[in-house]
Design an enzyme around this catalytic site. Structure first.
Site, PDB file in Angstrom:
ATOM      1  N   THR A 155      -2.569 -45.470  45.940  1.00 35.34           N
ATOM      2  CA  THR A 155      -2.695 -46.656  47.035  1.00 35.34           C
ATOM      3  C   THR A 155      -3.114 -46.315  48.346  1.00 35.34           C
ATOM      4  OG1 THR A 155      -0.301 -46.321  47.611  1.00 35.34           O
ATOM      5  CG2 THR A 155      -0.992 -47.690  45.875  1.00 35.34           C
ATOM      6  N   ARG A 165       0.758 -55.690  60.979  1.00 33.37           N
ATOM      7  CA  ARG A 165      -0.239 -54.923  61.092  1.00 33.37           C
ATOM      8  C   ARG A 165      -0.673 -54.186  59.895  1.00 33.37           C
ATOM      9  NH1 ARG A 165       1.733 -52.663  65.397  1.00 33.37           N
ATOM     10  NH2 ARG A 165       0.262 -53.061  66.815  1.00 33.37           N
ATOM     11  N   LYS A 167      -9.644 -50.140  55.189  1.00 27.54           N
ATOM     12  CA  LYS A 167     -10.144 -49.682  53.770  1.00 27.54           C
ATOM     13  C   LYS A 167      -9.252 -49.860  52.594  1.00 27.54           C
ATOM     14  CE  LYS A 167     -13.820 -47.103  51.927  1.00 27.54           C
ATOM     15  NZ  LYS A 167     -14.711 -45.993  52.068  1.00 27.54           N
ATOM     16  N   THR A 168      -8.157 -48.950  52.722  1.00 23.70           N
ATOM     17  CA  THR A 168      -7.384 -48.862  51.679  1.00 23.70           C
ATOM     18  C   THR A 168      -6.455 -50.034  51.591  1.00 23.70           C
ATOM     19  OG1 THR A 168      -5.603 -47.581  52.976  1.00 23.70           O
ATOM     20  CG2 THR A 168      -7.389 -46.183  51.551  1.00 23.70           C
ATOM     21  N   GLN A 215      -6.207 -52.516  48.088  1.00 33.10           N
ATOM     22  CA  GLN A 215      -4.953 -53.039  47.615  1.00 33.10           C
ATOM     23  C   GLN A 215      -5.244 -54.445  47.345  1.00 33.10           C
ATOM     24  OE1 GLN A 215      -1.778 -51.318  47.127  1.00 33.10           O
ATOM     25  NE2 GLN A 215      -3.476 -50.062  46.797  1.00 33.10           N
ATOM     26  N   LYS A 244       4.160 -55.433  57.527  1.00 33.18           N
ATOM     27  CA  LYS A 244       4.994 -56.046  56.629  1.00 33.18           C
ATOM     28  C   LYS A 244       4.811 -55.359  55.109  1.00 33.18           C
ATOM     29  CE  LYS A 244       4.249 -60.312  58.010  1.00 33.18           C
ATOM     30  NZ  LYS A 244       4.623 -61.831  58.162  1.00 33.18           N
ATOM     31  N   GLU A 254       1.356 -55.957  46.864  1.00 29.30           N
ATOM     32  CA  GLU A 254       1.708 -57.048  45.688  1.00 29.30           C
ATOM     33  C   GLU A 254       1.268 -58.415  46.134  1.00 29.30           C
ATOM     34  OE1 GLU A 254       5.414 -55.192  43.477  1.00 29.30           O
ATOM     35  OE2 GLU A 254       5.525 -54.648  45.712  1.00 29.30           O
TER      36      GLU A 254
HETATM   37 MO1  MOS Z   1       6.212 -52.176  42.257  1.00 28.95          MO
HETATM   38  S1  MOS Z   1       6.817 -53.585  40.537  1.00 28.95           S
HETATM   39  O1  MOS Z   1       7.360 -52.838  43.176  1.00 28.95           O
HETATM   40  O2  MOS Z   1       6.358 -50.761  41.731  1.00 28.95           O
END
Ligand code: MOS
Length: 750
Positions: free
Chosen positions: A475, A639, A644-645, A649, A712, A716
């Site tokens: 990630t 923030r 880029k990364t 995501q 934050k 996901e």
């Molecule tokens: Mo994730 S399901 O919070 O690894």
């Protein structure tokens, strides 16, 4: 040194990932790439029945194969301690430990472990093991047994929200509402399918064991393995160099991890257990299927009067795993009368687990589809409907939000998408045989946080060594943590070395719930500040320093400079350490810090990330084929450390949402009681041809700090609502409302 804010830009620079070179050149060593002399290989044998007992097990033919070292079954395997579903820190994934007794709870449950000189010998010998069973009646489809549904006792995820919630009088108000919708949605079993399959290598040295694992939580592995083996945690070291995707399936320590340690002790050699792709479908959790009922009572202007969201999902015979399916429904919109509930049905399937946006992703598919249905019921633009129901405060927690840029997300994304030109009526856009539809959905994800620790060491040569036992899941975590340390210490990134993924380093939580940057990053910031305070203390006591005899409380940090407020006294910390180092006075300074987030009910504010998806689909009128043709989505996530990364995501999450909407489902055969599609040939995920150019962006968001660095969560949020945006666009294209995922050709043509 006065307390100082974290002053990185709200959206940080786009830095290439520090692990990129190692990964593309193949020098990055994952858990199962570690080289050991004398390595033995373990392969599990799976149960061919779904429920019942083992009557007998014949291992003799397998044992006779040259190269077989040992075969463990419930008859001869060491008896392990009971751990339960939830350890003190770290989850075992399931409370049932394999190879301990003759009971069979689900298809594919491990019934033997073959240890051999090579993986090929182990796999061959495994085929020779003959098991006689006493089968019992099984049940695997929870919807066939809804009479057995019961209130889930708890939601075992980060933040542990309450299972049920109620405010106002949702039933009475629903009964009186001028507009009423009562809708049922379904989402299927899904599997994480990380590119790097689950794998563990265990190596004993005396009474200490080192576990190289593909994991999201090294401290969890340490805790779980120590508990099962009944040994001190200090005797277990867990290491994760890289993890090749995880998505929640590597957040728990599944039985193969403990058994790598058990087997290595048994054969007196390092042991590697690498689950096959097929095995990862039964050995490392899955997303539970959901049945969701949403009842909306609204006025004729589309304002919510009453909202009820009741979710039912399956769990295993021995655990009560429940996703937070309806939890975000409590906070996304303003509604005075609301109830959410979670129920479970036990089936003969291994325990489900968290999977990317666990609960939020299936729950928001239902809620955001239902909001679209309400928009059509009251003949309103779907975005206008959201604006009318905008929640200024968190009505669930009864608090203000730390920050909430949702209006900016709606506005900017709608503008970039060209939403205002969308005709309201379904089936009003067409390009020859393609029906075109546009849909939108809101996104929300809770600001989950756990305690995290970090260590910062400042060296006389102006470098910093930073450490915390977090993880690099692919990630960009390594890169972000390095950037946070560099920013705090006023160093260029290449002067910071960040070490992670090892229980010999300070404790970090499971890299899940999109919490790592906020929590581990905050711990790094706190440790860096402490280290700088130590340098200040040294400088004010050093007659050679320009800061000599300055009041430490007035010394501020700007970049790498330490400056006494209101004076000309100033010196950079590397200069101070170099001077003290050259005198042999010190070798550097070191500080440890722990970030302890406030408990959710003690937080002054409610922390959530928000966003808005707008997408376009093309549906072939004759064949029912669905293509996603455009996507624009804006997010407010506090923030952003690495533009880029973090952007990557969002892209990855939206791709995941497209897969959830159109492709992913693990099918169950009710008669055999098994998952049917246990490989990437038949478990469908999106490929490049399924993905349009995705325009995803962050809006600048500031507010009362959620944590010391003001981040934050990013990982996901992009999944949340994405599947609903597609279902809503399919409705707009075709006039056909699909309430069961995935959306298939037959759901459109049928
Ligand atoms: Mo994730 S399901 O919070 O690894």
């Amino acid at each position: 040194m006065p307390d100082r804010p974290f002053t990185a830009p709200l959206i940080g620079p786009p830095l290439n990932r520090l692990d990129g070179h190692a990964k593309v050149t193949g020098s990055a060593r994952y858990a199962t790439d570690q080289v050991f002399e004398n390595l033995a290989h373990g392969v599990f044998v799976e149960s061919s029945i779904t429920a019942g007992r083992i009557r007998s097990i014949d291992i003799a033919p397998a044992q006779a194969v040259a190269g077989v070292l040992a075969i463990l079954t419930h008859e001869n395997a060491p008896r392990l301690q009971q751990v339960g579903q939830q350890g003190q820190s770290g989850r075992p994934g399931q409370s049932h430990m394999v190879l301990q007794d003759e009971r069979i709870f689900h298809a594919g449950q491990y019934v033997a472990l073959v240890l051999a000189e090579s993986i090929d010998v182990a796999e061959y010998a495994a085929t020779l093991i003959r098991v006689a069973y006493q089968p019992e009646v099984h049940q695997v489809l929870f919807e066939d047994h809804l009479d057995q549904a019961y209130e889930a006792p708890r939601i075992p995820l980060i933040g542990t929200p309450p299972v049920t919630s109620e405010r106002g009088d949702p039933d009475t108000i629903y009964g009186r509402a001028p507009v009423r919708l009562d809708l049922t949605y379904r989402t299927p079993v899904q599997h994480h399918v990380p590119l790097e399959a689950h794998g563990t290598t265990a190596v004993w040295n005396g009474d200490e064991v080192t576990i190289h694992d593909s994991t999201q939580h090294v401290y969890g592995v340490r805790s779980v393995v120590a508990k099962y083996l009944g040994i001190p945690e200090d005797n277990v070291r867990a290491i994760s160099t890289f993890t090749g995707g995880a998505f929640g399936s590597k957040g728990s320590s599944w039985p193969h991890i403990t058994f790598a340690a058990v087997a290595a002790r048994q054969v007196g050699r390092p042991v590697r257990i690498w689950l096959s792709r097929r095995q990862s479908f039964v050995g490392a959790g899955h997303r539970a299927p959901t049945l969701q009922q949403i009842r909306i009572g609204a006025d004729r202007d589309g304002r919510l009067l009453s909202l009820v969201h009741e979710a039912t999902a399956h769990t295993s015979p021995y655990d009560e795993f429940c996703d937070a399916i309806a939890v975000t429904t409590r906070t996304l919109y303003s509604c005075p009368n609301l109830r959410t509930a979670h129920r479970l049905v036990k089936v003969n399937i291994n325990t489900p687990t968290a999977m990317r946006a666990p609960g939020e992703a299936p729950g928001l598919f239902a809620l955001e589809s239902a909001m679209d249905e309400l928009a059509h019921a009251v003949d309103l633009d779907p975005l206008e409907l959201r604006l009318r129901n905008y929640a200024k405060t968190d009505e669930d927690e009864g608090k203000a939000y730390t920050s909430k840029a949702l209006l900016a997300c709606y506005g900017a994304a709608a503008e970039r998408f060209g939403w205002s030109a969308r005709p309201r009526q379904p089936r009003s856009l067409r390009d020859s045989r393609w029906l075109i539809g546009q849909g939108m959905a809101s996104a929300v994800y809770p600001g989950k946080q756990s305690p995290a620790s970090a260590r910062v060491r400042l060296l006389p040569d102006g470098r910093a060594e930073v450490a915390s036992a977090t993880h690099e899941l692919g990630t960009g975590g390594w890169t972000a943590m390095t950037m946070i340390a560099a920013e705090t210490l006023g160093l260029p990134v290449d002067k910071v070395t960040f070490r992670y993924g090892d229980t010999h380093l300070p404790n970090a939580p499971v890299s899940a719930g999109s919490q790592s940057v906020a929590c581990v990053g905050s711990a790094i910031k706190l440790a860096a500040d402490k280290a700088l305070a130590q340098v200040i203390a040294l400088a004010v006591a050093d007659p050679s320093s320009s800061l000599y005899q300055a009041d430490p409380a007035t010394v501020e940090v700007r970049g790498a400079d330490l400056i006494a407020r209101g004076s000309t006294q100033k010196e950079a910390w590397p200069v101070i350490l170099t001077r003290l180092g050259s005198r042999g006075a010190i070798e550097g300074v070191e500080a440890n810090a722990t970030y302890q987030p406030p408990k959710p009910d003690e937080r002054p504010n409610s922390a959530h990330a928000f966003g808005a998806h707008f997408c376009e689909v093309r549906v072939a009128e004759d064949t029912g084929e669905v293509q996603v043709s455009r996507w624009t989505a804006g997010f407010g996530c506090g923030r952003i450390i690495n533009a880029k990364t973090a952007h990557s995501q969002l892209i990855g999450a939206i791709v995941w949402g497209i897969g959830m909407a159109l492709h992913e489902e693990t099918s169950l055969d009710p008669h055999l009681g098994r998952f049917m599609n246990r490989d990437l040939a038949e478990y469908l995920v999106p490929v490049s041809a399924d993905i349009p150019l995705i325009d995803a962006f962050f809006v600048e968001e500031d507010g009362p700090a959620v944590d010391p660095i003001g981040a934050k969560n990013v990982g996901e949020i992009g999944i949340c609502g994405a599947a609903a945006a597609i279902a809503n666009a399919v409705y707009h294209a075709t006039g056909k409302r699909v309430r069961d995922l995935p959306i298939r050709i037959e759901s459109i043509l049928g």
